[in-house]
Design a protein around this motif. Structure first.
Motif, PDB file in Angstrom:
ATOM      1  N   ASP A  26       0.800  -1.223   0.000  1.00 10.93           N
ATOM      2  CA  ASP A  26       0.000   0.000   0.000  1.00 10.93           C
ATOM      3  C   ASP A  26       0.834   1.275   0.000  1.00 10.93           C
ATOM      4  O   ASP A  26       0.293   2.366   0.148  1.00 10.93           O
ATOM      5  CB  ASP A  26      -0.948  -0.002   1.191  1.00 10.93           C
ATOM      6  CG  ASP A  26      -0.227  -0.125   2.521  1.00 10.93           C
ATOM      7  OD1 ASP A  26       0.932  -0.564   2.521  1.00 10.93           O
ATOM      8  OD2 ASP A  26      -0.832   0.230   3.557  1.00 10.93           O
ATOM      9  N   LEU A  27       2.154   1.169  -0.205  1.00 12.37           N
ATOM     10  CA  LEU A  27       3.009   2.355  -0.208  1.00 12.37           C
ATOM     11  C   LEU A  27       2.984   3.025  -1.577  1.00 12.37           C
ATOM     12  O   LEU A  27       2.973   2.351  -2.603  1.00 12.37           O
ATOM     13  CB  LEU A  27       4.452   1.985   0.148  1.00 12.37           C
ATOM     14  CG  LEU A  27       4.710   1.465   1.555  1.00 12.37           C
ATOM     15  CD1 LEU A  27       6.187   1.129   1.729  1.00 12.37           C
ATOM     16  CD2 LEU A  27       4.279   2.476   2.600  1.00 12.37           C
ATOM     17  N   ASP A  28       2.976   4.348  -1.578  1.00 10.50           N
ATOM     18  CA  ASP A  28       3.047   5.082  -2.838  1.00 10.50           C
ATOM     19  C   ASP A  28       4.509   5.272  -3.238  1.00 10.50           C
ATOM     20  O   ASP A  28       5.423   4.829  -2.538  1.00 10.50           O
ATOM     21  CB  ASP A  28       2.326   6.429  -2.734  1.00 10.50           C
ATOM     22  CG  ASP A  28       2.981   7.367  -1.742  1.00 10.50           C
ATOM     23  OD1 ASP A  28       3.715   6.899  -0.868  1.00 10.50           O
ATOM     24  OD2 ASP A  28       2.746   8.585  -1.849  1.00 10.50           O
ATOM     25  N   GLU A  29       4.731   5.937  -4.347  1.00  7.26           N
ATOM     26  CA  GLU A  29       6.081   6.062  -4.899  1.00  7.26           C
ATOM     27  C   GLU A  29       7.014   6.840  -3.968  1.00  7.26           C
ATOM     28  O   GLU A  29       8.164   6.458  -3.770  1.00  7.26           O
ATOM     29  CB  GLU A  29       6.014   6.742  -6.263  1.00  7.26           C
ATOM     30  CG  GLU A  29       7.285   6.659  -7.051  1.00  7.26           C
ATOM     31  CD  GLU A  29       7.134   7.158  -8.471  1.00  7.26           C
ATOM     32  OE1 GLU A  29       8.129   7.093  -9.203  1.00  7.26           O
ATOM     33  OE2 GLU A  29       6.044   7.622  -8.848  1.00  7.26           O
ATOM     34  N   ASP A  30       6.523   7.909  -3.375  1.00  8.32           N
ATOM     35  CA  ASP A  30       7.370   8.714  -2.487  1.00  8.32           C
ATOM     36  C   ASP A  30       7.778   7.936  -1.240  1.00  8.32           C
ATOM     37  O   ASP A  30       8.923   8.006  -0.793  1.00  8.32           O
ATOM     38  CB  ASP A  30       6.657  10.008  -2.083  1.00  8.32           C
ATOM     39  CG  ASP A  30       6.479  10.946  -3.262  1.00  8.32           C
ATOM     40  OD1 ASP A  30       7.307  10.887  -4.187  1.00  8.32           O
ATOM     41  OD2 ASP A  30       5.511  11.734  -3.252  1.00  8.32           O
ATOM     42  N   ALA A  31       6.830   7.182  -0.669  1.00  9.36           N
ATOM     43  CA  ALA A  31       7.147   6.374   0.505  1.00  9.36           C
ATOM     44  C   ALA A  31       8.143   5.268   0.155  1.00  9.36           C
ATOM     45  O   ALA A  31       9.032   4.949   0.955  1.00  9.36           O
ATOM     46  CB  ALA A  31       5.871   5.775   1.086  1.00  9.36           C
ATOM     47  N   LEU A  32       8.012   4.699  -1.034  1.00  5.97           N
ATOM     48  CA  LEU A  32       8.960   3.672  -1.462  1.00  5.97           C
ATOM     49  C   LEU A  32      10.353   4.250  -1.685  1.00  5.97           C
ATOM     50  O   LEU A  32      11.350   3.605  -1.360  1.00  5.97           O
ATOM     51  CB  LEU A  32       8.463   2.994  -2.742  1.00  5.97           C
ATOM     52  CG  LEU A  32       7.359   1.970  -2.547  1.00  5.97           C
ATOM     53  CD1 LEU A  32       6.766   1.571  -3.886  1.00  5.97           C
ATOM     54  CD2 LEU A  32       7.871   0.753  -1.811  1.00  5.97           C
ATOM     55  N   ILE A  33      10.423   5.462  -2.194  1.00  4.54           N
ATOM     56  CA  ILE A  33      11.724   6.107  -2.381  1.00  4.54           C
ATOM     57  C   ILE A  33      12.382   6.341  -1.026  1.00  4.54           C
ATOM     58  O   ILE A  33      13.580   6.110  -0.854  1.00  4.54           O
ATOM     59  CB  ILE A  33      11.570   7.424  -3.173  1.00  4.54           C
ATOM     60  CG1 ILE A  33      11.215   7.119  -4.620  1.00  4.54           C
ATOM     61  CG2 ILE A  33      12.833   8.263  -3.103  1.00  4.54           C
ATOM     62  CD1 ILE A  33      10.833   8.335  -5.435  1.00  4.54           C
ATOM     63  N   ASP A  34      11.592   6.768  -0.050  1.00  4.69           N
ATOM     64  CA  ASP A  34      12.118   6.972   1.301  1.00  4.69           C
ATOM     65  C   ASP A  34      12.617   5.654   1.901  1.00  4.69           C
ATOM     66  O   ASP A  34      13.718   5.588   2.462  1.00  4.69           O
ATOM     67  CB  ASP A  34      11.034   7.588   2.186  1.00  4.69           C
ATOM     68  CG  ASP A  34      11.501   7.814   3.602  1.00  4.69           C
ATOM     69  OD1 ASP A  34      12.562   8.452   3.774  1.00  4.69           O
ATOM     70  OD2 ASP A  34      10.810   7.350   4.532  1.00  4.69           O
ATOM     71  N   LEU A  35      11.819   4.600   1.769  1.00  5.05           N
ATOM     72  CA  LEU A  35      12.218   3.280   2.277  1.00  5.05           C
ATOM     73  C   LEU A  35      13.476   2.790   1.556  1.00  5.05           C
ATOM     74  O   LEU A  35      14.388   2.249   2.192  1.00  5.05           O
ATOM     75  CB  LEU A  35      11.079   2.283   2.090  1.00  5.05           C
ATOM     76  CG  LEU A  35      11.329   0.857   2.540  1.00  5.05           C
ATOM     77  CD1 LEU A  35      11.586   0.801   4.041  1.00  5.05           C
ATOM     78  CD2 LEU A  35      10.148  -0.029   2.170  1.00  5.05           C
ATOM     79  N   HIS A  36      13.539   3.001   0.271  1.00  2.48           N
ATOM     80  CA  HIS A  36      14.699   2.590  -0.524  1.00  2.48           C
ATOM     81  C   HIS A  36      15.965   3.270  -0.016  1.00  2.48           C
ATOM     82  O   HIS A  36      17.005   2.627   0.148  1.00  2.48           O
ATOM     83  CB  HIS A  36      14.451   2.930  -1.995  1.00  2.48           C
ATOM     84  CG  HIS A  36      15.469   2.394  -2.934  1.00  2.48           C
ATOM     85  ND1 HIS A  36      16.587   3.096  -3.304  1.00  2.48           N
ATOM     86  CD2 HIS A  36      15.540   1.204  -3.583  1.00  2.48           C
ATOM     87  CE1 HIS A  36      17.298   2.371  -4.137  1.00  2.48           C
ATOM     88  NE2 HIS A  36      16.687   1.225  -4.337  1.00  2.48           N
ATOM     89  N   SER A  37      15.883   4.558   0.258  1.00  4.32           N
ATOM     90  CA  SER A  37      17.080   5.261   0.723  1.00  4.32           C
ATOM     91  C   SER A  37      17.486   4.798   2.124  1.00  4.32           C
ATOM     92  O   SER A  37      18.683   4.677   2.410  1.00  4.32           O
ATOM     93  CB  SER A  37      16.864   6.774   0.690  1.00  4.32           C
ATOM     94  OG  SER A  37      15.854   7.143   1.583  1.00  4.32           O
ATOM     95  N   ARG A  38      16.513   4.495   2.989  1.00  4.63           N
ATOM     96  CA  ARG A  38      16.860   4.011   4.336  1.00  4.63           C
ATOM     97  C   ARG A  38      17.524   2.639   4.275  1.00  4.63           C
ATOM     98  O   ARG A  38      18.521   2.386   4.963  1.00  4.63           O
ATOM     99  CB  ARG A  38      15.614   3.949   5.225  1.00  4.63           C
ATOM    100  CG  ARG A  38      15.109   5.341   5.602  1.00  4.63           C
ATOM    101  CD  ARG A  38      14.004   5.280   6.629  1.00  4.63           C
ATOM    102  NE  ARG A  38      12.805   4.672   6.058  1.00  4.63           N
ATOM    103  CZ  ARG A  38      12.012   3.815   6.713  1.00  4.63           C
ATOM    104  NH1 ARG A  38      12.281   3.466   7.943  1.00  4.63           N
ATOM    105  NH2 ARG A  38      10.942   3.322   6.132  1.00  4.63           N
ATOM    106  N   VAL A  39      17.008   1.760   3.441  1.00  8.22           N
ATOM    107  CA  VAL A  39      17.585   0.414   3.318  1.00  8.22           C
ATOM    108  C   VAL A  39      18.966   0.503   2.669  1.00  8.22           C
ATOM    109  O   VAL A  39      19.904  -0.190   3.084  1.00  8.22           O
ATOM    110  CB  VAL A  39      16.646  -0.511   2.511  1.00  8.22           C
ATOM    111  CG1 VAL A  39      17.312  -1.849   2.228  1.00  8.22           C
ATOM    112  CG2 VAL A  39      15.347  -0.735   3.266  1.00  8.22           C
ATOM    113  N   ARG A  40      19.111   1.371   1.678  1.00 11.18           N
ATOM    114  CA  ARG A  40      20.413   1.520   1.032  1.00 11.18           C
ATOM    115  C   ARG A  40      21.464   2.041   2.005  1.00 11.18           C
ATOM    116  O   ARG A  40      22.602   1.586   2.006  1.00 11.18           O
ATOM    117  CB  ARG A  40      20.296   2.456  -0.175  1.00 11.18           C
ATOM    118  CG  ARG A  40      21.570   2.487  -0.993  1.00 11.18           C
ATOM    119  CD  ARG A  40      21.485   3.380  -2.216  1.00 11.18           C
ATOM    120  NE  ARG A  40      21.165   4.731  -1.839  1.00 11.18           N
ATOM    121  CZ  ARG A  40      20.090   5.410  -2.248  1.00 11.18           C
ATOM    122  NH1 ARG A  40      19.235   4.855  -3.067  1.00 11.18           N
ATOM    123  NH2 ARG A  40      19.866   6.645  -1.843  1.00 11.18           N
TER     124      ARG A  40
END
Length: 168
Positions: A26-40
């Motif tokens: 249920d995450l939108d694109e902006d939330a996924l970008i934020d999650l991506h940067s935290r995991v990276r």
């Protein structure tokens, strides 16, 4: 792998759990970008720790093999976060493709509204049914265009004067 996941700190475990398919659905694109940067960032942290600690242990133990075996935990954590990053990247790619397709459809719909429709316009004898868009040359007012046209007019006047001179 589950033994290693159990050894993660609570914040790290929560971060890895956020990358599960059901959590990201249920995450939108902006939330996924934020999650991506935290995991990276987390992945980069453990890769950096693995490399630095390995380099130090090679100096101390004088062997790459023993240096690597003493640094398995950092390597394992880096791998856990690499897998999590791959999951987030795949989901982000899919959402980005959907978003791009939606924007494309919106742009095409807007272009269809702006373009002349075949049924509109005058009923003439020609093949073209619509009058089309009125096109205006926007370069008419530029100084370069004015100089070019003046030069062309002057050249024509010179040619005509030359012809007139020959006739008389």
């Amino acid at each position: 792998m589950s033994k290693l996941e159990n050894s993660l700190s609570e914040d790290e475990f929560v971060l890895v759990r956020e990358t599960k398919k059901a959590q990201m659905a249920d995450l939108d694109e902006d939330a996924l970008i934020d999650l991506h940067s935290r995991v990276r960032r987390a992945r980069n942290k453990y890769v950096k720790l693995y490399r630095r600690a390995g380099a130090e242990k090679v100096d101390k133990k004088k062997s790459r093999a023993t240096g690597r075996s003493a640094n398995q935990r950092n390597a394992g954590k880096a791998e856990v976060f690499e897998d999590a990053l791959a999951r987030v990247s795949r989901r982000l790619g899919a959402v980005a493709r959907q978003s791009a397709e939606a924007l494309k459809q919106e742009r095409l719909a807007l272009a269809r509204v702006d373009s002349p429709v075949a049924g509109d316009g005058a009923t003439g004898q020609g093949k073209v049914k619509s009058s089309g868009k009125i096109r205006v040359d926007s370069t008419r007012e530029s100084s370069g265009r004015k100089k070019y046209e003046a030069s062309s007019i002057a050249a024509g006047a010179r040619r005509q004067a030359k012809k007139d001179k020959k006739k008389s």
